[in-house]
Scaffold this active site. Structure first.
Site, PDB file in Angstrom:
ATOM      1  N   ASP A 380       0.810  -1.219   0.000  1.00 65.32           N
ATOM      2  CA  ASP A 380       0.000   0.000   0.000  1.00 65.32           C
ATOM      3  C   ASP A 380       0.845   1.270   0.000  1.00 65.32           C
ATOM      4  O   ASP A 380       0.442   2.296   0.548  1.00 65.32           O
ATOM      5  CB  ASP A 380      -0.958  -0.002   1.214  1.00 65.32           C
ATOM      6  CG  ASP A 380      -2.129   0.962   0.983  1.00 65.32           C
ATOM      7  OD1 ASP A 380      -2.439   1.207  -0.200  1.00 65.32           O
ATOM      8  OD2 ASP A 380      -2.691   1.451   1.962  1.00 65.32           O
ATOM      9  N   LYS A 383       2.781   1.197  -5.383  1.00 66.32           N
ATOM     10  CA  LYS A 383       3.596   0.659  -6.486  1.00 66.32           C
ATOM     11  C   LYS A 383       2.763   0.488  -7.750  1.00 66.32           C
ATOM     12  O   LYS A 383       3.139   0.953  -8.826  1.00 66.32           O
ATOM     13  CB  LYS A 383       4.189  -0.690  -6.074  1.00 66.32           C
ATOM     14  CG  LYS A 383       5.112  -0.635  -4.879  1.00 66.32           C
ATOM     15  CD  LYS A 383       5.704  -1.975  -4.547  1.00 66.32           C
ATOM     16  CE  LYS A 383       4.655  -3.017  -4.223  1.00 66.32           C
ATOM     17  NZ  LYS A 383       3.843  -2.628  -3.037  1.00 66.32           N
ATOM     18  N   THR A 384       1.605  -0.176  -7.627  1.00 65.42           N
ATOM     19  CA  THR A 384       0.763  -0.410  -8.803  1.00 65.42           C
ATOM     20  C   THR A 384       0.147   0.894  -9.298  1.00 65.42           C
ATOM     21  O   THR A 384      -0.016   1.083 -10.508  1.00 65.42           O
ATOM     22  CB  THR A 384      -0.332  -1.428  -8.459  1.00 65.42           C
ATOM     23  OG1 THR A 384       0.273  -2.591  -7.916  1.00 65.42           O
ATOM     24  CG2 THR A 384      -1.108  -1.822  -9.688  1.00 65.42           C
ATOM     25  N   HIS A 427       3.207  -7.491  -0.161  1.00 65.18           N
ATOM     26  CA  HIS A 427       2.862  -8.163   1.088  1.00 65.18           C
ATOM     27  C   HIS A 427       3.979  -9.115   1.496  1.00 65.18           C
ATOM     28  O   HIS A 427       4.722  -9.642   0.666  1.00 65.18           O
ATOM     29  CB  HIS A 427       1.543  -8.928   0.910  1.00 65.18           C
ATOM     30  CG  HIS A 427       0.997  -9.455   2.193  1.00 65.18           C
ATOM     31  ND1 HIS A 427       1.252 -10.730   2.613  1.00 65.18           N
ATOM     32  CD2 HIS A 427       0.225  -8.878   3.146  1.00 65.18           C
ATOM     33  CE1 HIS A 427       0.642 -10.925   3.771  1.00 65.18           C
ATOM     34  NE2 HIS A 427       0.016  -9.814   4.109  1.00 65.18           N
TER      35      HIS A 427
END
Length: 870
Positions: A380, A383-384, A427
């Site tokens: 969170d 990155k995306t 994660h």
């Protein structure tokens, strides 16, 4: 009444109803053994018809007949004495010529007697002549033997003379060469026949062994065996070998006992002799035998070009009884090959992978390639979203809860140059996937949120990048937020040896905002600048190599693998090996879903056509044909099976060991069947579940795989008592019906947080509750009373804390616990009370225990069972 009188070859029968008759057998029988070739024999029945003689006093009915020229001697018949029984008149008897003789005179009897004597004399003369003929044949054979010995002796002398002449000639030539060393060498005169002539003469010797040879190479002959002259040798000539029909005389004669060889036997013997001669003359060829780790005897014999029978004989001499199909190890095969005069080259099964990877390219063939950039960082941190902003596409909306579950690979154009991005999940469960992403990359972009600063997965990403040896570019994201502090990020990165340029280091850092699309161009320029420093090159004109980023099982397309081509050019129709799987490339799909014909270096594509989904992180390479691809794949699958079997055997052990382990350690297992959409997610889930367990409970993955939940998964769950977990997949109708019938629950997840939390809660239920003990108080026994129907009751004073009814108690005597149990009664005066505080007196009785004394101390405590969690 019947009376029988027996004489010499005559039987006299007396019958009151019949006339008196004189019977004599007219035919006599005998057997003769008849011999044939090949050791066969037969018994032949021979019938001899005897002539009947008449008595001299009987009247003659016909003229006398001249005797036969050479009748055989027969035993003389003596007349029988006259019987007192009246005989019937005899019937005329015919002789051999058919003339009926009724009676013979004394003169005729005398003539027949003389003829019989003459035949005996002739037989004696014939026997004498046979003895003389045998002696003559023996002498003839002895003479021929002496002639053969003399011929062999003369030939040996001739050979010795030729040998001596050849040696003398050779010594003379050596002497001449020693005296005139500078003279030009003259062509040597041939001192012996050429090999071809020698071979021809050898063949002539085979055809005509009896003739002595005076020319050609000396031939070594075996000395003939001497024959004892006192023992006549039996000779068999061509007439005996072709004697044809067997007659009675030859069958009865002594010479017929020796059986002669047939023509076929003689031909076989000559052919065997010629074959043996040919094999002895054949030159032995030493070969280089390639030996794998194990080989059959038949295969070893073929590689040595030897007969398998000879190899079996060698083992029999060593005391081993083996068959051509038996498998031997490389050491034994090397001993056999050395024994047969061959050299050995040992190879391992892993040699099938030689030349598959890391082929050296020439410097002139290398050309520039796009950089491969991996985006790493904490969960969170954006990155995306940053990649989404760069690609001008909405990628994040497809992720569950805004969390990237897979590795994504995309290409972006900037100033006419291409950059390949690999997005890895942040994660903690995806540590292994992130490590693989770092190995396949050239540059790592470390995304750090300006408001959160450095987090645990940020540190992991730094370590992975350093372990892979790739340069880092720091992207400080979310600078548009009010609480953003970019300088704090730079300062905290110093603690992990990441020195940015503004702090005097060599690591590039760019402040960006994914939502506001700030400074994205600066980030791309920093990537291109870093790639120019690295001078990234690859050879596009060779077979392709690369790494599998992700793999999954698509229902419509089959096994789909997302790969990154690192060197060479991957084309449609190429045969590739990826991990344990192989296949022919049926289609190449780029990141925009378009089919392409080829994929140059640094290009991520999806491959269709593999036999099965490989593991994420496996390397792939193009091979020349299907045979080699299948061989490499089978070798790797066999290795994987052996490792799996060895691991399961080590974990499983015997039933007795399992029971002992369960009793000693109390380890409980939580069996699971995990089905996911891609291999990377399954691996990440498995890694997260392994960390959940402790010494008491542990998750055991019975089966995992990419693809939908099938009926076979439900059957396996029913057998093993496992739970079924579906991650981004669903069960088909048959699987749902089977699960309802079997009472097996299927849990579906699309966020890894929820999956791990649920499994953690379920595993916590297997933990035994924790036993927690709370101290209540102490009481001292002042007096012990005997109460009827109750037993012994202790009069006590509570000295510390309090005593509760139903609490656990310990009886302590001389600071030693002698009993632990529960209170039966707790009274204050005559009333039952729930508790007694400190300083007051009370009466207490124990359950099933009465050995109490004054001065003992009673300790009261409460036991609580607390539920445990992982």
């Amino acid at each position: 009444m019947t009376d029988t009188k027996s004489g010499d070859d005559k039987t006299l029968s007396v019958n009151p109803k019949k006339t008196l008759t004189l019977k004599r057998p007219s035919v006599e029988q005998g057997t003769v053994r008849q011999n044939f070739s090949h050791g066969r024999s037969k018994s032949v029945v021979v019938e001899t018809k005897k002539r009947k003689f008449s008595r001299p006093d009987e009247p003659v009915a016909a003229a006398p007949v001249a005797p036969a020229p050479a009748p055989k001697p027969r035993p003389q018949v003596t007349p029988q004495p006259q019987s007192n029984v009246r005989e019937r008149p005899r019937q005329p008897q015919p002789d051999r010529s058919g003339v009926v003789l009724n009676d013979l005179s004394k003169g005729e009897m005398e003539a027949r007697r003389r003829a019989l004597q003459d035949s005996k004399v002739r037989e004696a003369e014939e026997r004498q002549r046979a003895v003389e003929e045998a002696k003559r044949r023996a002498e003839e054979e002895e003479r021929r033997q002496r002639e053969r010995e003399e011929s062999a002796r003369r030939q040996a002398e001739e050979e010795e003379r030729l040998k001596a002449e050849a040696e003398a000639r050779a010594r003379a030539e050596e002497e001449a060469q020693r005296r005139a060393p500078s003279a030009p060498e003259k062509a040597e005169e041939p001192t012996a026949q050429p090999p071809k002539r020698a071979a021809t003469q050898a063949g002539e010797d085979d055809d005509d062994e009896g003739k002595p040879k005076s020319k050609g190479l000396p031939v070594k002959r075996v000395a003939p065996t001497k024959v004892d002259p006192a023992r006549p040798a039996k000779t068999r000539g061509d007439d005996q070998r072709r004697r044809g029909k067997l007659t009675l005389n030859t069958a009865l004669s002594d010479d017929g006992e020796a059986r002669g060889r047939s023509l076929s036997s003689m031909r076989r013997r000559q052919e065997k002799f010629r074959r043996a001669q040919h094999q002895e003359q054949r030159e032995k060829i030493a070969r280089e035998v390639i030996l794998p780790e194990t080989i059959t005897i038949q295969e070893l014999a073929q590689r040595m070009t030897e007969r398998a029978v000879d190899v079996i004989k060698f083992f029999m001499k060593q005391g081993q009884m083996l068959k051509p199909g038996d498998v031997i190890d490389a050491d034994t095969a090397e001993l056999v090959a050395n024994e047969f005069g061959h050299t050995v080259k040992r190879v391992a099964e892993s040699d099938v992978e030689e030349g598959l990877f890391d082929i050296q390219d020439k410097a002139e063939d290398l050309k520039g390639r796009p950089p491969v950039v991996t985006i790493m960082g904490h969960v969170d941190h954006g990155k995306t979203s940053l990649l989404d902003a760069i690609r001008q596409a909405n990628v994040v909306s497809g992720e569950a809860g805004g969390i990237t579950q897979h590795i994504g690979a995309y290409q972006v154009e900037q100033d006419g140059q291409t950059i390949t991005f690999i997005d890895t999940p942040g994660h903690a469960a995806f540590t292994a996937m992130r490590a693989r992403g770092a190995e396949a990359t050239d540059i790592a972009i470390l995304v750090v949120a300006a408001d959160d600063s450095v987090m645990p997965q940020t540190i992991e990403s730094i370590n992975h990048a350093k372990a892979a040896g790739v340069p880092i570019i720091v992207a400080i994201n979310k600078i548009d937020k009010p609480e953003a502090n970019a300088q704090k990020v730079r300062t905290e990165l110093l603690q992990h040896e990441v020195f940015v340029e503004s702090m005097g280091g060599d690591v590039l850092d760019v402040e960006v905002s994914a939502t506001k699309k700030l400074n994205l161009d600066k980030l791309l320029e920093a990537i291109l600048l870093q790639s120019e420093v690295l001078e990234l090159k690859a050879n596009p004109d060779r077979t392709a190599e690369g790494v599998v980023i992700e793999a999954k099982l698509d229902r419509g397309r089959g096994s789909v693998a997302t790969v990154l081509v690192q060197t060479g050019t991957l084309k449609t129709g190429d045969i590739i090996v990826a991990g344990n799987e192989w296949g022919r490339v049926r289609a190449l799909v780029n990141d925009r879903g378009e089919q392409v014909k080829e994929a140059p270096p640094s290009m991520p594509v999806e491959i269709l056509g593999l036999q099965g989904p490989p593991q994420a992180g496996d390397r792939f390479a193009v091979v020349e044909n299907e045979a080699r691809a299948r061989e490499i794949s089978e070798y790797r699958q066999r290795l994987a099976r052996e490792k799996s079997v060895a691991r399961q055997a080590g974990q499983r052990g015997s039933l007795e060991q399992m029971m002992t382990q369960l009793q000693s350690s109390g380890l409980k297992e939580f069996p699971l069947i995990i089905k996911g959409d891609v291999q990377g997610s399954i691996e990440a889930i498995a890694g997260a579940l392994e960390k959940l367990g402790n010494d008491e409970v542990q998750a055991r993955i019975v089966h995992s795989g990419a693809g939908a939940i099938t009926e076979s998964d439900v059957s396996l769950a029913e057998t093993s008592g496992a739970a079924i977990i579906g991650f981004n997949v669903r069960a088909n109708k048959q699987a749902r019906d089977a699960s309802e019938a079997a009472g097996i629950e299927i849990r579906y997840y699309n966020i890894i947080y929820d999956l791990v939390d649920d499994i953690k809660a379920a595993m916590s239920g297997l933990l035994s509750p924790e036993r927690r003990e709370t101290f209540l108080g102490n009481a001292e026994i002042l007096e012990v009373f005997n109460v009827s129907k109750v037993g012994k009751v202790a009069g006590c004073r509570v000295t510390e804390g309090k005593v509760e009814r139903g609490a656990g108690v310990r009886l302590i005597r001389d600071n030693v616990v002698i009993h632990e149990g529960k209170l039966k009664t707790l009274k204050r005066f005559k009333d039952e009370v729930s508790e007694v505080p400190a300083g007051q007196e009370c009466g207490m009785a124990f359950e099933n225990y009465e050995d109490i004394r004054a001065g003992d101390v009673i300790e009261a405590f409460r036991v609580e069972h607390v539920t445990r969690t992982l």
